[in-house]
Design an enzyme around this catalytic site. Structure first.
Site, PDB file in Angstrom:
ATOM      1  N   ILE A 472       0.830  -1.201   0.000  1.00  0.00           N
ATOM      2  CA  ILE A 472       0.000   0.000   0.000  1.00  0.00           C
ATOM      3  C   ILE A 472       0.865   1.252   0.000  1.00  0.00           C
ATOM      4  O   ILE A 472       0.395   2.341   0.330  1.00  0.00           O
ATOM      5  CB  ILE A 472      -0.954   0.006   1.218  1.00  0.00           C
ATOM      6  N   GLY A 473       2.132   1.065  -0.360  1.00  0.00           N
ATOM      7  CA  GLY A 473       3.069   2.178  -0.270  1.00  0.00           C
ATOM      8  C   GLY A 473       3.936   2.054   0.961  1.00  0.00           C
ATOM      9  O   GLY A 473       4.843   2.854   1.186  1.00  0.00           O
ATOM     10  N   ILE A 653      14.275  -1.165  12.465  1.00  0.00           N
ATOM     11  CA  ILE A 653      13.854  -0.534  11.213  1.00  0.00           C
ATOM     12  C   ILE A 653      14.323  -1.447  10.086  1.00  0.00           C
ATOM     13  O   ILE A 653      15.519  -1.628   9.878  1.00  0.00           O
ATOM     14  CB  ILE A 653      14.487   0.872  11.067  1.00  0.00           C
ATOM     15  N   ASN A 655      14.058  -1.069   6.857  1.00  0.00           N
ATOM     16  CA  ASN A 655      14.656  -0.361   5.725  1.00  0.00           C
ATOM     17  C   ASN A 655      14.545   1.146   5.992  1.00  0.00           C
ATOM     18  O   ASN A 655      13.448   1.706   5.930  1.00  0.00           O
ATOM     19  CB  ASN A 655      13.902  -0.746   4.440  1.00  0.00           C
ATOM     20  N   THR A 658      12.530   3.261   3.163  1.00  0.00           N
ATOM     21  CA  THR A 658      11.068   3.207   3.118  1.00  0.00           C
ATOM     22  C   THR A 658      10.475   3.719   4.432  1.00  0.00           C
ATOM     23  O   THR A 658       9.418   4.347   4.438  1.00  0.00           O
ATOM     24  CB  THR A 658      10.570   1.782   2.823  1.00  0.00           C
ATOM     25  N   GLN A 662       7.809   6.849   4.893  1.00  0.00           N
ATOM     26  CA  GLN A 662       6.497   6.715   5.548  1.00  0.00           C
ATOM     27  C   GLN A 662       6.352   7.716   6.682  1.00  0.00           C
ATOM     28  O   GLN A 662       5.285   8.297   6.874  1.00  0.00           O
ATOM     29  CB  GLN A 662       6.335   5.299   6.096  1.00  0.00           C
ATOM     30  N   GLY A 726       6.492  -1.026  14.042  1.00  0.00           N
ATOM     31  CA  GLY A 726       5.538  -0.488  13.060  1.00  0.00           C
ATOM     32  C   GLY A 726       5.517   1.012  13.126  1.00  0.00           C
ATOM     33  O   GLY A 726       5.571   1.612  14.200  1.00  0.00           O
ATOM     34  N   GLU A 729       1.673   4.517  11.066  1.00  0.00           N
ATOM     35  CA  GLU A 729       0.692   5.431  11.653  1.00  0.00           C
ATOM     36  C   GLU A 729       1.289   6.245  12.796  1.00  0.00           C
ATOM     37  O   GLU A 729       0.559   6.905  13.531  1.00  0.00           O
ATOM     38  CB  GLU A 729      -0.525   4.629  12.132  1.00  0.00           C
TER      39      GLU A 729
END
Lengths: 763, 338, 205
Positions: A472-473, A653, A655, A658, A662, A726, A729
């Protein structure tokens, strides 16, 4: 290395370019509506122009006479699909209102008819020519509208289990030396991913293939099967790329089964690309919220009492609730805490997840109130957070698995130049600009869910990974590939990653920022099964096998694991010893605390997410500190954000490239939420007015200037084998308050209702 | 979008002939059954929404070979109506001699849209009022005369505070038109009976009792050029909006001054984002002429410019905003280096 | 609905222009297929019948028989099979459909296919030379200038035009002249970096 590809720090993977980069820059990446279909019929939706009432009749003759129109389907002739529960109540659906079942209209923009035509153009014209005779009723649209009903979330929303409380709030607040009582509001917002809510359905015999952007292909497959009353094994959902989702593509919306039903009826593929404005009402949204925060503190800043009361809007039939008090009551040390969340049922579509569903509205309120408290105490807002930092959440006394909040504040403040801030409001200007600095805490629960993967390793070192994850990106292809490459000791280029297909082993919804933690933990576990087979072939020595077992991630870099196992794996020798050319393993991984039915539920497209504050003996969150420089034009009061700085700690982490992207996107999302985004309701009609991208404002390139993302090194061995917290968000949470705190600093004016528009400022 | 016959015309008389089919009926030009297609950024948009329903679309783009020239001869400016917004905005002569024109174009829409949209189409672009653009709303006097106006008591943050009527408060959304009306441009109109010229200020009609009639163009007429006499190097276009780019104005001002020895000998003030039509603030201008610039004067002018404004529930802020934008634009124009 | 013709279908276009000239009128009704090859204005062909149109896309001519209402975007996506250009709003509000028409960036969702006949359309699929990516594509990868990738083809087409227009001389300029392409993932700073990176190579030619 570059700004886009930061040097990895300890416990970070390599910033390799995206696995799907070439496909995405050449136009070769096939999104759902790009999939070739043989002679599709085009579906065009007709949606209701009223928010409540009944359809008396349709006048369809004119529309049917348009050349190319095949059929027009309404509740009078549609297949009656089965009722399926809301996703959060043990079902799959985004709403329990299933259109085309009756003449009733439950919300604005409900699907009331579908035109099927040989061309998109004919379908569109016919849809516009469908005449509907309504018997409208007066909708009760939002807070304060007469006719809504409201009540506590607890007891009506099964996912909302408790209103957290501890100690004696009333007494402590009453006796507190310094007090803050303030109310806050957040608006309706829509995800507006760039990709529209497209759906194509193709039947081959009694097998159905669905091309639809989905954050949860297993959920969609099972949800549609349940609605159609067919075996889920007959349904396959394919979406290799999702053009943005942000929560809007997580649950099953009613349109999909309708399209499947129509394709079956026509015996022809059906392709639906709804319009942008239809996307505002056929999928979900972030509902408006209201909050009252009460904080009592000592003069030294220590909190003694905290109460957070939240109210949220949901639909009439469904009790959707985000309930962010589970986070806000646990964020700071405070012995006396109380909270209450209630739901107001209005004549609206059912809301749903939108990027950081609970934390965005609830932390906006808390972090604004914390800033108000800092002002009242005449204390630096960072120091206020430091005084109240804690390694144990106050409600149940459970320890945070790791918490680098103040390290984030320190690094962020340094990068931002917080020390240059003169504390008094309205004290900083630059020419025609009023300048303000603001900051806020950001956090997001660490969540995991069961996932399965199949991994194949060839003797020549090529790897194939299969897992029904979602791109989803978020970089899903990339981090899944990296997890396998690192674990199996092969170059990243050797790995082919297969996701976005419900025929692959199940992965959970790509929501709640659990995707990387869950999918990578599963892939790493399965890679480890392969490693064990190879090790066993090479040296049937128990201790080495045990050693291999131990190397299942746990937050260590895979390179280090390889060293720990005593010797690198000699792959070719191992294959030769086994006498095979390919080793393939399938495995199912579940996090600690996952319920007993996890794997069965996983196969049925039902997520058992665990983590955050809901773990039995600990609490796991990612943290960050966010800094905003706001500038307000003295003349026009236009508000601009030349600088955003975020410092984050989110465990391992995978990567840094990316991850940085985000987090950067999240910071900008937060800015956008604070200043631009609100879906405006016309309460007379209960309808959204600005349902397009010219009026629902998203930031454009010129709105964004310097954005700095700092990722702190953090290791957490208590969450999942990947060690990943994660971060999808994490970054858009604190920004809302940080912007308002900066506006207060620039103007002396406290804005408690989002978004902040130039007309709200009295400079 | 209704089906239509597409025609491509290669000379102006053919265009007029093709459009003349629509002249028979009494509809305003926006309702004519034949519509000219230039950039298409308004027409195709509104056809997709089923707001405009021509049965014939006359592609006039080939006329660009004669109707898109930019001429600056003898101190006067002539802009062909089919010149693209981006080309005019990028013209160094325009930038130097008419910054208000260049900036009004540069700050509009997006680079892609400015590449497509023509000057003539741009001044005729139609309101962004949701209740107009979404045919599922029953009450829109502009779309369906006599049906009422949903915006009066609806969500009207973007709506007009000047030139409104009880029938319509839809904002004229354009930027370039404010520059043209400020500079007393002339509109060259080509029609059946030849070419006529009108002052730009006479092109648009305020809604009054017939908001469906937006301009004084007759059906079948085409704008072929705009002319501006004199040069206006001391001019600015200031546009206030929520986001930094690619948004319609909440409030904008086109200001042009002629300053001789510190005294303002001529002044032009036009307002965007605030009114139902391109809006010239003539009473305000009268306060400036013969004066020396100072901030107090700017304030008085700004107050005068918005004197007749009427706010509603969500747009009342535009009155104060409009004043600040005017004052700021005057300040910029008065202090700019030329 | 579509078939690819590499060489000769331009004659259809020329013929119509010729007929128009020969009739002494510059009105060119593009004919509905069923109405026969010679248009007769008085006969008022049914406008809902498909029409023939030849589009030149990435150097190839394609003869299509399509509804006259078809936009360039829908012609590319639904009739030619070039799905790189994306539909994000269908109203010129997002830029995802940006292509080059006669080397200028344009909104393909607001351009009728019929109106694009005779013009050169370049899409994201036409940028790479075999395996060799266009410098802007390469820069987008290196600067991680996308996440979900949906707006990316439009961003890249727009970025190439931005450079060629001379609007890539400063970061502020790039930001302003890339503001017609919305990126909901908000990769904006990386997009600016990519444009900066690729600009010199593109200008070098």
């Amino acid at each position: 290395m570059s700004i886009a590809a930061p040097e990895p720090k300890a416990n970070m993977g390599q910033p390799v370019p995206r696995y799907d980069a070439v496909a995405k820059v050449t136009g070769m990446a096939k999104y759902a509506a790009d999939m070739p279909l043989a002679n599709p019929a085009y579906a065009y939706l007709v949606t209701s122009a009223i928010a409540k009432g009944r359809i008396d009749s349709f006048e369809l003759t004119e529309a049917r006479n348009i050349r190319g129109v095949i059929d027009i389907v309404t509740h009078e002739n549609a297949e009656k699909l089965k009722d399926v529960k809301l996703f959060s109540e043990g079902g799959y659906m985004s709403t329990t209102v299933q259109p085309l079942k009756s003449a009733d209209v439950a919300h604005d923009g409900q699907i009331i008819a579908v035109v099927l035509a040989d061309t998109f153009e004919a379908g569109r014209e016919a849809a516009h020519r469908v005449k509907v005779n309504y018997r409208p009723a007066t909708p009760s649209t939002t807070f304060d509208s007469p006719g809504t009903t409201s009540g506590p979330a607890k007891g009506q929303a099964s996912r909302f289990k408790e209103d957290p409380k501890v100690g004696d709030f009333a007494k402590a607040f009453d006796e507190a030396e310094v007090k803050i009582t303030a109310s806050y509001e957040t608006p309706t917002q829509h995800h507006n991913p760039m990709e529209l809510f497209a759906t194509s359905c193709v039947w081959t015999g009694d097998n159905l293939t669905i091309y639809e952007p989905s954050q949860y292909v297993y959920g969609l497959k099972n949800g549609v099967a349940a609605q159609l009353g067919i075996d889920a094994d007959k349904v396959r959902v394919i979406n290799y790329y999702v053009g943005g989702a942000f929560g809007s593509k997580g649950s099953t919306t009613p349109r999909t089964a309708i399209m499947a039903s129509l394709a079956r009826r026509l015996n022809r593929p059906v392709k639906l690309v709804p319009t942008r404005d239809q996307g505002f009402t056929i999928a979900t949204y972030r509902a408006e919220t209201r909050h009252q925060i009460q904080i009592g503190a000592n003069r030294d800043g220590k909190l003694v009492a905290l109460r957070h009361e939240g109210a949220e809007v949901s639909s009439r039939p469904d009790a959707y609730v985000v309930g962010g008090t589970k986070t806000t009551t646990r964020l700071y040390a405070c012995p006396n805490v109380d909270s209450l969340v209630s739901i107001v049922h209005a004549d609206r579509n059912t809301p749903g997840f939108m990027r950081s569903p609970p934390e965005v509205p609830y932390l906006f309120a808390l972090e604004s109130a914390m800033d108000e408290l800092a002002v009242k105490l005449n204390m630096d807002p960072i120091e206020l957070r430091r005084v109240n930092d804690t390694m144990k959440e106050p409600i149940g006394g459970k320890p945070y698995t790791s918490r680098s909040l103040m390290a984030c504040f320190d690094e962020g403040a340094r990068a931002f130049g917080w020390s240059q801030r003169s504390a008094a409001p309205k004290s900083m200007t630059d020419g025609d600009w009023l300048v303000g600095y603001g900051c806020a805490t950001t956090c997001y629960p660490t969540q995991m869910a069961p996932a399965a993967a199949r991994v194949r390793l060839q003797r020549d070192g090529r790897v194939r990974v299969e897992i029904a994850g979602h791109e989803i990106g978020n970089g899903a292809y990339t981090v899944i590939g990296q997890a396998a490459a690192e674990k199996l000791g092969v170059p990243f280029e050797n790995v082919s990653v297969h996701i976005g297909d419900s025929d692959l082993p199940p992965a959970p919804v790509a929501g709640g920022s659990n995707s990387t933690a869950s999918t990578c933990s599963a892939v790493m576990m399965v890679c480890d099964q392969i490693r064990q087979r190879l090790f066993r072939a090479l040296m049937p020595n128990e201790s080495v096998i045990d050693k291999a077992k131990e190397t299942v991630g746990m937050g260590q870099t895979p390179v280090a694991e390889s060293a720990n196992s005593g010797r690198p794996l000699d792959r070719e020798k191992a294959f030769d010893a086994l006498g095979v050319s390919v080793v393939e393993e399938y495995g199912e991984w579940k996090p600690e605390d996952a319920p007993k039915d996890s794997f069965r539920a996983m196969q049925q497209g039902q997520v058992r997410i665990v983590g955050g504050s809901a773990m039995s003996d600990k609490i796991a969150y990612a943290f960050g500190a966010e800094f905003v420089e706001v500038r307000i034009d003295k003349w026009t009061h236009e508000i601009r954000i030349p600088r955003l700085v975020g410092a984050f700690a989110a465990g391992h982490i995978m990567n840094p490239r990316t991850a940085r992207s985000q987090l950067m996107g999240g910071l900008i999302w937060g800015m956008s939420s604070a200043l631009l985004e609100a879906t405006e309701l016309d309460p007379r009609y209960g309808r959204y007015v600005n349902d397009n991208l010219a009026d629902y404002l998203l930031p454009v390139n010129a709105d964004v200037q310097d954005v700095e993302v700092i990722m702190l090194s953090e290791q957490d061995d208590h969450i999942n084998p990947a060690g990943v917290k994660g971060l999808g968000e994490l970054a858009n949470v604190g920004t809302n308050a940080a912007v308002c705190n900066a506006i207060f600093h620039a103007t002396g004016q406290r804005i408690r209702k989002l978004p902040v528009r130039l007309e709200n400022l009295e400079v | 979008m209704r089906s239509f016959t597409y025609q491509r015309v290669t000379d102006p008389s053919a265009a007029i002939q093709a459009l003349a089919m629509a002249v028979a009926n009494n509809n305003p030009p926006t309702e004519a059954t034949a519509q000219p297609l230039a950039g298409g950024t308004t027409l195709i948009d509104l056809m997709k929404l089923d707001v405009m329903r021509p049965r014939t679309v006359v592609d006039i783009n080939p006329l660009a070979s004669t109707w898109s020239a930019i001429n600056l001869d003898g101190g006067n400016l002539r802009l062909g109506a089919l010149a693209r917004m981006s080309d005019v905005a990028a013209n160094p002569e325009i930038q130097r001699n008419y910054p208000v024109i260049a900036d009004s174009l540069r700050l509009a829409a997006s680079p892609q849209l400015r590449n497509m949209a023509t000057l003539g189409g741009n001044v005729l672009q139609r309101t962004r009022c949701t209740y107009f653009r979404d045919i599922s709303y029953a009450n829109c006097n502009k779309r369906d005369p006599g049906s009422g106006c949903a915006a009066l008591d609806g969500f009207n943050r973007m709506h007009a505070v000047l030139g409104t009527s009880e029938q319509c408060i839809a904002t004229y959304p354009g930027d370039f038109a404010q520059a043209l009306i400020a500079l007393d441009a002339t509109v060259e109109i080509t029609g059946k009976s030849g070419v006529r010229n009108i002052p730009f200020a006479q092109l648009h009609k305020p809604p009054d009792d017939s908001p469906q009639i937006e301009t004084t163009l007759a059906p079948g007429e085409l704008i072929s050029a705009f002319t501006v006499s004199g040069r206006w190097p001391r001019s600015v276009y200031l546009k206030a909006r929520d986001r930094q780019s690619y948004e319609f104005a909440l409030s904008s001002a086109a200001v042009a001054l002629d300053v001789q020895d510190g005294v303002i000998s001529d002044a032009r003030v036009a307002l965007g984002g605030l009114a139902t039509v391109p809006w010239r603030a003539r009473e305000a201008e009268a306060l400036i002429k013969g004066q020396k610039f100072d901030e107090a004067l700017a304030q008085r002018v700004a107050d005068a410019a918005l004197a007749g404004a009427q706010g509603r529930r969500h747009n009342a802020f535009k009155i104060a905003l409009g004043k600040r934008v005017v004052a700021r634009a005057l300040h910029q124009a008065a202090t700019m280096e030329i | 609905m579509s078939d690819k013709t590499n060489s000769t279908t331009r004659s259809g276009f020329d013929r119509r222009m010729f007929l128009a000239g020969a009739a002494g009128s510059a009105v060119v009704p593009l004919t509905a297929r069923a109405a026969g090859p010679a248009p007769n204005a008085a006969a008022a062909p049914d406008p809902s019948l498909p029409v023939d149109v030849t589009l030149r896309v990435n150097g190839d001519s394609r003869l299509l028989t399509i509804d006259a209402r078809t936009t360039v975007l829908d012609a590319l996506r639904e009739h030619i099979g070039l799905t790189g250009s994306k539909k994000g709003c269908d109203h010129g509000q997002c830029g995802a459909c940006t292509v080059l028409i006669d080397d200028r960036r344009a909104i393909s969702c607001l351009t009728l296919a019929l109106a694009a006949e005779g013009r050169d359309i370049t899409t994201v699929e036409g940028l790479a030379k075999g395996d060799k990516l266009h410098p802007m594509q390469q820069a987008f990868i290196e600067q991680d200038a996308f996440q979900c990738g949906y707006c990316t083809p439009g961003q890249i087409m727009s970025a190439i035009a931005c450079v060629k227009e001379g609007h890539a001389n400063s970061e502020a300029d790039i930001r302003e002249y890339m503001s017609g392409n919305i990126c909901r993932c908000a990769a904006y700073p990386n997009i600016v970096a990519a444009v900066k990176q690729a600009a010199p190579e593109i200008l070098k030619g």
